[in-house]
Design an enzyme around this catalytic site. Structure first.
Site, PDB file in Angstrom:
ATOM      1  N   SER B 176       0.845  -1.197   0.000  1.00 11.80           N
ATOM      2  CA  SER B 176       0.000   0.000   0.000  1.00 11.80           C
ATOM      3  C   SER B 176       0.884   1.252   0.000  1.00 11.80           C
ATOM      4  O   SER B 176       1.777   1.368  -0.853  1.00 11.80           O
ATOM      5  CB  SER B 176      -0.916  -0.059   1.230  1.00 11.80           C
ATOM      6  OG  SER B 176      -1.937   0.892   1.167  1.00 11.80           O
ATOM      7  N   ARG B 246     -12.023   5.878   9.933  1.00 16.34           N
ATOM      8  CA  ARG B 246     -11.520   4.510  10.021  1.00 16.34           C
ATOM      9  C   ARG B 246     -12.520   3.501   9.457  1.00 16.34           C
ATOM     10  O   ARG B 246     -12.147   2.526   8.818  1.00 16.34           O
ATOM     11  CB  ARG B 246     -11.202   4.164  11.470  1.00 16.34           C
ATOM     12  CG  ARG B 246     -10.614   2.783  11.672  1.00 16.34           C
ATOM     13  CD  ARG B 246      -9.359   2.589  10.860  1.00 16.34           C
ATOM     14  NE  ARG B 246      -8.666   1.349  11.197  1.00 16.34           N
ATOM     15  CZ  ARG B 246      -7.564   0.937  10.606  1.00 16.34           C
ATOM     16  NH1 ARG B 246      -7.014   1.661   9.646  1.00 16.34           N
ATOM     17  NH2 ARG B 246      -6.982  -0.185  10.954  1.00 16.34           N
ATOM     18  N   ASP B 344      -8.601  -6.760  -4.617  1.00 14.39           N
ATOM     19  CA  ASP B 344      -8.222  -5.447  -4.072  1.00 14.39           C
ATOM     20  C   ASP B 344      -8.744  -4.361  -4.999  1.00 14.39           C
ATOM     21  O   ASP B 344      -8.201  -4.113  -6.067  1.00 14.39           O
ATOM     22  CB  ASP B 344      -6.695  -5.375  -3.937  1.00 14.39           C
ATOM     23  CG  ASP B 344      -6.214  -4.080  -3.294  1.00 14.39           C
ATOM     24  OD1 ASP B 344      -7.031  -3.157  -3.106  1.00 14.39           O
ATOM     25  OD2 ASP B 344      -5.013  -4.010  -2.976  1.00 14.39           O
ATOM     26  N   HIS B 377      -7.829  -5.389  -0.231  1.00 13.25           N
ATOM     27  CA  HIS B 377      -6.545  -4.740   0.022  1.00 13.25           C
ATOM     28  C   HIS B 377      -5.838  -5.347   1.229  1.00 13.25           C
ATOM     29  O   HIS B 377      -4.606  -5.406   1.275  1.00 13.25           O
ATOM     30  CB  HIS B 377      -6.792  -3.245   0.220  1.00 13.25           C
ATOM     31  CG  HIS B 377      -5.545  -2.430   0.291  1.00 13.25           C
ATOM     32  ND1 HIS B 377      -4.578  -2.465  -0.693  1.00 13.25           N
ATOM     33  CD2 HIS B 377      -5.086  -1.548   1.223  1.00 13.25           C
ATOM     34  CE1 HIS B 377      -3.589  -1.639  -0.360  1.00 13.25           C
ATOM     35  NE2 HIS B 377      -3.869  -1.087   0.789  1.00 13.25           N
ATOM     36  N   ASP B 378      -6.586  -5.787   2.206  1.00 21.33           N
ATOM     37  CA  ASP B 378      -5.998  -6.391   3.406  1.00 21.33           C
ATOM     38  C   ASP B 378      -5.196  -7.660   3.114  1.00 21.33           C
ATOM     39  O   ASP B 378      -4.481  -8.142   3.987  1.00 21.33           O
ATOM     40  CB  ASP B 378      -7.088  -6.711   4.433  1.00 21.33           C
ATOM     41  CG  ASP B 378      -7.245  -5.587   5.462  1.00 21.33           C
ATOM     42  OD1 ASP B 378      -6.468  -4.616   5.407  1.00 21.33           O
ATOM     43  OD2 ASP B 378      -8.136  -5.688   6.313  1.00 21.33           O
TER      44      ASP B 378
END
Lengths: 402, 402
Positions: B176, B246, B344, B377-378
């Site tokens: 990232s 968040r 992602d 994405h994680d």
């Protein structure tokens, strides 16, 4: 022979929003009842002598009763909030939010149908909602307004049509939350709905969609100006939080591809960055701020919360099928038209396919069209030309002459 | 012969974050300079006598210097914020955020490499950032902190490594924003970087990603407790806004499929809804609230703003190529490994393919792997087992003996 399609589609012209007060309380899913209930509505076209040409159009989260034509008393239009607003310069004319779909020769052809549009229960554009006066206190309900469901919206629409003397619907139509109402109509009042047109909709929002809605609500409720929902009369409204909520919504209504095509990474002011934290640097950042500022002027934060909650609760299999979507459709008699858009990731085509499969399993007539288009969820507002022939043909197949 | 892969991968064990004060001011892209600058860092493994086995690991938006091992003084770990946190019950042990990737026998093998990890410039976990004391006022910088770029982060890392007596890097690696730093390193210091490992990263965030970051920043800045960025010492912090930020981030880090698998539409408390606006009804709603509450305890809101701004500014073609990505890579000498994940949508595989194409066009060695995995994405934090063989093989190909 259909003649309307051979001439240019037109406008329904100037229209005015009218109001009806329901004679009886509305019974709500939560166990409470609501009274008085006023419903804001518009109509387009002419009711046939035997009252068999009525199409009820249901709006989405941020819409209102002004679905077509030009408002006689122009105010901020629901159309302002959609991606269309800055595209065609029509905002000043206060065109209805589905003007491209409703009118003579259009998808919902007012030469043939009597189209009725209401502001939904819980709304802030004329129908009773959280900003209405609570008769028990003489003050706006705020968060004392009962928590409502899509079924409650539909019951309110049913009671409203009773006042107009309309029993049967040739069709119920809507996109997004409007499509949810259309599906709910066919289940709650199976003998009174001949056809359903559910566009860019779903039988139950997926968890990511539930999350976006939860985040939007959090943004509003965490704004100190929300004041637990009792901001009316305080001189403060949770505009900051609702602006964030709207930005979240806006991005989920578009596709990544559409955003890339529309904005790219173009900078706002010059060829280079200005090293600022709190000013927009990219055109897309400025666009989102503009959308947020425009939305908070015309919309009530509590209506956003209640409507968002209702659309996350909506779950036909849980509500009506004991967990089975097919069983939920067991008793309907309506024909169903589903339209979805390939780039809609909030109400994805797979959701419409699920509905199609369930209707097939229940032995009900259904057709499902997935239109390949780039504008994401907003396609239901933007892709009028491609929806129109599908809808016109579907509505022409009901056995009556056009 | 490589032997590490034949035994079980292990932990680097207990580690402690250390600190270095840079001797010179850091020159920033915005024209300002920053002094003093402290850098928080950890190291794992042993520096070779000729200092040729150093891998710099760069963290993402919410990370810190504690990349591997077990913190000697357990606090809230950056790992808390990732999807992993509630998956393996390791949060209490304060495991590093990339512990699965760094250690003996792991992807970044500490039996061979000396791995260095720092908290990035602008951070809130030991490196100088907006919550540090401004020597000009004796108070925290707040929004007087200069607006920084990814290149500024890299210059700070360069100056920090000088203090450690390290000139060359066998590799720079990160996911990232960490991958952005790795790519920037290869361009800014072309003679000092042998290899780049950029995972789930991009050369420039797409407009939808820019939008999500803008919305997160808006949520923080619209929180009255933000106070224009000068909340330090006031007893108030913009926790409400940062919680919303968040939540937005969290949903963008996961895929819709992963959220469906993990949460479905399961209700929080019972078989039926409770008709509430302000309490979580769905498990996914509760999860997002929990993630937000946990994050605001360990993270500074201004650091979030500055870091988010830096990663939206990042645009290698604009910065270094006069608009051409291939030209931006003209002078690099590093080999590049790119890894992306099929699900992602924030840092999509297409971005890695763009980088691959540009490196090919510039005549530079590159390989790009797209791993088919569901966690969005994680994945760069979760799919350790599938990244490890790719990274180990890539790092083994540098011509030195394993």
């Amino acid at each position: 022979m259909e003649t309307a399609s051979t001439r240019a589609a037109g406008s329904v012209g100037p229209v005015e929003t009218r109001y009806v007060d329901l004679p009886e309380p509305v019974q709500l899913d939560c166990g409470r009842q609501l009274h008085p209930v006023r419903v804001a509505y518009e109509t387009y076209g002419t009711l046939s002598p035997n009252r068999d040409n009525v199409i009820l159009v249901c709006h989405a989260l941020s819409g209102d009763a002004h679905a077509a034509g030009i408002a006689r008393t122009p105010g901020q239009s629901a159309r302002d909030g959609f991606a269309a607003d800055d595209r065609d310069g029509t905002a000043g004319k206060a065109l209805g939010w589905w003007d491209g779909m409703i009118g003579p020769g259009k998808a919902f052809d007012t030469d043939r149908f009597f189209v009725v549009s209401t502001n939904l229960l819980g709304g802030c554009r004329g129908t009773t909602g959280p900003s209405s006066i609570d008769p028990a206190t003489g003050k706006p309900y705020g968060s004392n307004f009962p928590v409502i469901t899509v079924a409650d919206m539909v019951r309110t629409e049913r009671a409203f049509l009773d006042v107009l003397g309309i029993e049967r619907l040739a069709a119920v139509a809507g996109g997004s939350l409007g499509g949810m109402q259309a599906l709910e109509w066919a289940i709650l009042f199976p003998d009174q709905v001949d056809a359903v047109v559910a566009i860019a909709s779903t039988h139950a929002l997926h968890p990511q969609g539930v999350s976006w809605n939860a985040i939007a609500r959090e943004a509003i409720m965490r704004d100190p100006a929300w004041q637990g929902g009792h901001y009316h009369g305080t001189g403060q409204t949770p505009d900051a939080g609702m602006g964030v909520a709207r930005m979240v919504g806006h991005v989920t209504y578009l596709s990544a591809v559409a955003m890339s095509e529309k904005f790219g990474r173009r900078l706002q002011f010059s060829d280079d960055i200005r090293y600022t934290i709190d000013e927009p640097e990219f055109q897309v950042e400025n666009y989102l701020r503009h959308q947020a500022a425009s939305f908070v002027k015309r919309f009530d934060a509590n209506t956003y919360l209640y409507t968002s909650r209702a659309l996350t609760y909506f779950d036909l299999a849980r509500q009506h099928g004991g967990g089975s979507l097919a069983r939920a459709f067991d008793d309907i008699s309506a024909r169903t038209l589903l339209i979805a858009f390939s780039s809609d990731w909030l109400y994805p085509p797979s959701a419409s396919r699920d509905i199609e499969d369930a209707l097939h399993a229940a032995g009900k007539p259904v057709e499902c069209h997935v239109i390949d288009a780039a504008y994401g969820h907003d396609c239901f507002l933007l892709e009028e030309a491609r929806q129109t022939p599908i809808i016109r043909r579907f509505l022409a197949e009901d056995g009556t002459s056009a």
